[in-house]
Design a protein around this motif. Sequence first.
Motif, PDB file in Angstrom:
ATOM      1  N   ALA A  56       0.834  -1.206   0.019  1.00  0.00           N
ATOM      2  CA  ALA A  56      -0.131  -0.028   0.093  1.00  0.00           C
ATOM      3  C   ALA A  56       0.876   1.205   0.209  1.00  0.00           C
ATOM      4  O   ALA A  56       0.345   2.513  -0.713  1.00  0.00           O
ATOM      5  CB  ALA A  56      -0.848   0.084   1.283  1.00  0.00           C
ATOM      6  N   GLU A  57       2.176   1.091   0.884  1.00  0.00           N
ATOM      7  CA  GLU A  57       3.069   2.325   0.917  1.00  0.00           C
ATOM      8  C   GLU A  57       3.231   2.610  -0.611  1.00  0.00           C
ATOM      9  O   GLU A  57       3.535   3.774  -0.976  1.00  0.00           O
ATOM     10  CB  GLU A  57       3.943   2.049   1.511  1.00  0.00           C
ATOM     11  N   LEU A  58       3.538   1.517  -1.570  1.00  0.00           N
ATOM     12  CA  LEU A  58       4.213   1.660  -2.779  1.00  0.00           C
ATOM     13  C   LEU A  58       2.969   1.926  -3.827  1.00  0.00           C
ATOM     14  O   LEU A  58       3.164   2.086  -5.126  1.00  0.00           O
ATOM     15  CB  LEU A  58       4.862   0.708  -3.219  1.00  0.00           C
ATOM     16  N   GLY A  59       1.530   2.166  -3.159  1.00  0.00           N
ATOM     17  CA  GLY A  59       0.622   2.337  -3.976  1.00  0.00           C
ATOM     18  C   GLY A  59      -0.169   1.257  -4.845  1.00  0.00           C
ATOM     19  O   GLY A  59      -0.587   1.271  -5.989  1.00  0.00           O
ATOM     20  N   LEU A  60       0.202  -0.126  -4.518  1.00  0.00           N
ATOM     21  CA  LEU A  60       0.190  -1.205  -5.269  1.00  0.00           C
ATOM     22  C   LEU A  60      -0.870  -2.178  -4.162  1.00  0.00           C
ATOM     23  O   LEU A  60      -0.686  -2.106  -3.143  1.00  0.00           O
ATOM     24  CB  LEU A  60       1.617  -2.044  -5.433  1.00  0.00           C
ATOM     25  N   PRO A  61      -1.543  -3.011  -5.054  1.00  0.00           N
ATOM     26  CA  PRO A  61      -2.630  -4.085  -4.126  1.00  0.00           C
ATOM     27  C   PRO A  61      -1.485  -5.221  -3.610  1.00  0.00           C
ATOM     28  O   PRO A  61      -0.512  -5.194  -4.339  1.00  0.00           O
ATOM     29  CB  PRO A  61      -3.381  -4.607  -5.297  1.00  0.00           C
ATOM     30  N   ASP A  62      -1.943  -5.813  -2.657  1.00  0.00           N
ATOM     31  CA  ASP A  62      -1.276  -6.794  -1.935  1.00  0.00           C
ATOM     32  C   ASP A  62      -1.305  -8.284  -2.816  1.00  0.00           C
ATOM     33  O   ASP A  62      -2.254  -9.160  -2.548  1.00  0.00           O
ATOM     34  CB  ASP A  62      -1.762  -7.071  -0.562  1.00  0.00           C
ATOM     35  N   ILE A  63      -0.904  -8.304  -3.883  1.00  0.00           N
ATOM     36  CA  ILE A  63      -1.077  -9.457  -4.795  1.00  0.00           C
ATOM     37  C   ILE A  63       0.522 -10.014  -5.361  1.00  0.00           C
ATOM     38  O   ILE A  63       0.270 -10.483  -6.376  1.00  0.00           O
ATOM     39  CB  ILE A  63      -1.884  -9.116  -6.103  1.00  0.00           C
ATOM     40  N   GLY A  64       1.480  -9.787  -4.452  1.00  0.00           N
ATOM     41  CA  GLY A  64       2.689 -10.317  -4.787  1.00  0.00           C
ATOM     42  C   GLY A  64       3.355  -9.622  -5.797  1.00  0.00           C
ATOM     43  O   GLY A  64       4.485  -9.932  -6.470  1.00  0.00           O
ATOM     44  N   LEU A  65       3.184  -8.138  -5.786  1.00  0.00           N
ATOM     45  CA  LEU A  65       3.956  -7.389  -6.703  1.00  0.00           C
ATOM     46  C   LEU A  65       5.388  -6.846  -6.199  1.00  0.00           C
ATOM     47  O   LEU A  65       6.274  -6.529  -6.774  1.00  0.00           O
ATOM     48  CB  LEU A  65       3.150  -6.033  -7.277  1.00  0.00           C
ATOM     49  N   THR A  66       5.290  -6.643  -4.781  1.00  0.00           N
ATOM     50  CA  THR A  66       6.667  -6.352  -4.256  1.00  0.00           C
ATOM     51  C   THR A  66       7.836  -7.362  -4.453  1.00  0.00           C
ATOM     52  O   THR A  66       7.379  -8.643  -4.580  1.00  0.00           O
ATOM     53  CB  THR A  66       6.565  -6.028  -2.546  1.00  0.00           C
TER      54      THR A  66
END
Length: 301
Positions: A56-66
Amino acid sequence: MLYSDVTAHDKRVRFREGLAGDTLLRFPGAFTPQSVRLIQEKGFDGVYVSGAVLSAELGLPDIGLTTLTEVAGRSRQIARMTDLPTLVDADTGFGEPMNVARTIQELEDAGVAGCHIEDQVNPKRCGHLDGKATVDLGTAVQRVRAAADARRDPAFVVMARTDVRASLPGADGLAVAIDRAKALVDAGADAIFPEAMRDLSEFEAVASAVDVPVLANMTEFGKSELFTAAQLQDAGVRMVIYPVTLLRVAMGAVERALDEIASAGTQRALVGDMQTRARLYEVIDYAGYNRFDDDIFTYHP
């Protein structure tokens, strides 16, 4: 001043001792290094680094993108600010068993006390969303074995998370989750994180079935009711995380502040709710840096 002088190994030992004790450990989720200072000051037992928060801090959903690099980097920034142990959400280990092994060593180098590896398929989903799928038991066991074998510090805590309960919501789901938890303990897991339990009786069933500590995830808007620390301890749970609470509170305040500025044309009405400059300087030990300047940088013999 600067960072904690407690070694990573000592934090890991403290974490293990806490898990073996009689009192429920409470780990709020940190969303900034400054928030870690407050978690320690308020008397909590440790710090949690949530994958959902980092996404979320990166503006992304929690779907394994980090990535492992992003998670290890942020974990290092957080862990070094506190004397408390830090537990990190390592998702599925960022790849196959060899990647899991590398994940463990990168997180050891980041100074955290432990991490949890889950049994979802890649790409994973937030643990309290529908539509999750889990890998077969053999793959889940391989991940945990790789994690346990890769650690160089035996005090580093390897926790296994299973999402089977939510992916099998029927009557047999809990039994399958318990069987899987037992297999993950046999593979080397030091603790079990049974995700998306429905009620206290399910936590109690898992805790009674394994001989390692069990973690409860008290995330808002999820599958589990928000039980109290006393209720969880009575159910046999040894540790509770509040992964996204602080971020949600903070972002709720941010949104209300933006609305106020947009409508009123000034932030004047918000000042009473703000962290003051004096309090910020106290939290980040501004005086300690000034003493350094006075005693060393500007020192004149």
